[in-house]
Design a protein around this motif. Sequence first.
Motif, PDB file in Angstrom:
ATOM      1  N   ARG A 172       3.405   0.149  -6.303  1.00 21.32           N
ATOM      2  CA  ARG A 172       2.963   0.010  -4.920  1.00 21.32           C
ATOM      3  C   ARG A 172       4.137  -0.445  -4.057  1.00 21.32           C
ATOM      4  O   ARG A 172       4.644  -1.544  -4.294  1.00 21.32           O
TER       5      ARG A 172
ATOM      6  N   ARG B  82      -6.199   2.329  -5.713  1.00 21.64           N
ATOM      7  CA  ARG B  82      -6.067   0.875  -5.784  1.00 21.64           C
ATOM      8  C   ARG B  82      -5.567   0.393  -7.140  1.00 21.64           C
ATOM      9  O   ARG B  82      -4.963  -0.670  -7.241  1.00 21.64           O
TER      10      ARG B  82
ATOM     11  N   ALA C 138      -4.439   2.119   0.899  1.00 22.36           N
ATOM     12  CA  ALA C 138      -4.578   1.261  -0.284  1.00 22.36           C
ATOM     13  C   ALA C 138      -4.927   2.051  -1.540  1.00 22.36           C
ATOM     14  O   ALA C 138      -4.710   1.577  -2.658  1.00 22.36           O
ATOM     15  N   ASN C 139      -5.463   3.244  -1.380  1.00 21.49           N
ATOM     16  CA  ASN C 139      -5.862   4.053  -2.534  1.00 21.49           C
ATOM     17  C   ASN C 139      -4.721   4.933  -3.012  1.00 21.49           C
ATOM     18  O   ASN C 139      -3.960   5.452  -2.200  1.00 21.49           O
TER      19      ASN C 139
ATOM     20  N   ASP D 250       0.847  -1.192   0.000  1.00 28.12           N
ATOM     21  CA  ASP D 250       0.000   0.000   0.000  1.00 28.12           C
ATOM     22  C   ASP D 250       0.883   1.243   0.000  1.00 28.12           C
ATOM     23  O   ASP D 250       2.082   1.175   0.243  1.00 28.12           O
TER      24      ASP D 250
END
Length: 334
Positions: free
Chosen positions: A246, A241, A238-239, A224
């Motif tokens: 990442r 997404r 997490a956004n 994340d």
Amino acid sequence: MKIGIVNDIAMAAEALRRVVAGSGKHEVLWVARSGEEAVRLCAAQRPDLVLMDLVMPGMDGVEATQQIMQASPCAILIVTAQPQDNVGQVFRALGAGALDVTATPLLMKGGAGDAHLLAKIKTIGKLIRVSLAEPAQAPRPAGGAVRHLLAIGASTGGPGAIAKIFGGWTPAPGTSIVVVQHIDANFAGHFAKWLGDQLTMPVRVIEEGDALEAGVMHVARTNDHLVLDAGHRMHYDANPRDYAYRPSVDVFFRCIAAHWEGEATGVLLTGMGRDGAAGLLAMRQAGKATIAQDQASSAVYGMPRAAAELDAAQRILSLDNIGVALRSRIGDHL
């Protein structure tokens, strides 16, 4: 994608072939049983991605990665049994140009290892195509009490580059370092330990809610995105997404640009794709110092090239000169 498989063990090579072919989305271009054969096949039929074993007789995966990246550059994913038992080799391979590392799936259909490998391949496919939209806006952190925040973003070749910059150098008191390196969450702890063995300062993985500390190198540990709140505590979000990078260097750099009130320096190192370029530009526009690695010293000149194209970096320097510039700007711990 067209994929080459490198593994000297027939059962492991077959397991990889079944996963790739069974996906219905990728083609197995060739299977090599040695590092030497992989180098030859990459030159003759360059794939989009190579699944590279580490431990092989003769030329191992590290040397094969180095030679492929010099002669026939392409994306390389280290896929090897028990990668946690070969930490030194893993980071040498990442330093030579491999993108990421994962464990070899078992010879069976539908296992968790299959899904994990296919997810890695999907992410690398996105990086190769660079078909991602920039996030609309970054999360909402704020600046704070540390006198100087040094933020470093890296991908392919990053571990070795970071170790070289900080080898023998401890930044002046009041400096907090945050590293956002594209690496699998399962290997982030090994990455931090490996860096800690190379450097003269504490290196810690960032846990949810950790505060920035002066004199410490903080390393993002999840898939994340890393953000920073108004109380100078770090969190994972997490956004967005659908963002392939990442954790994203862009997300963290944009946080600094929007809210960090003290001194800050952003450094964008070697890596495939464009992550970090837009964030580095935002930092420059906010009056922060920005540096990008030059082409000659980069394992893969993707992220720094994107920064240069955006005029995001005040200075474009070799890896050696990045260390010199940071020492001059931040100073040494006396």
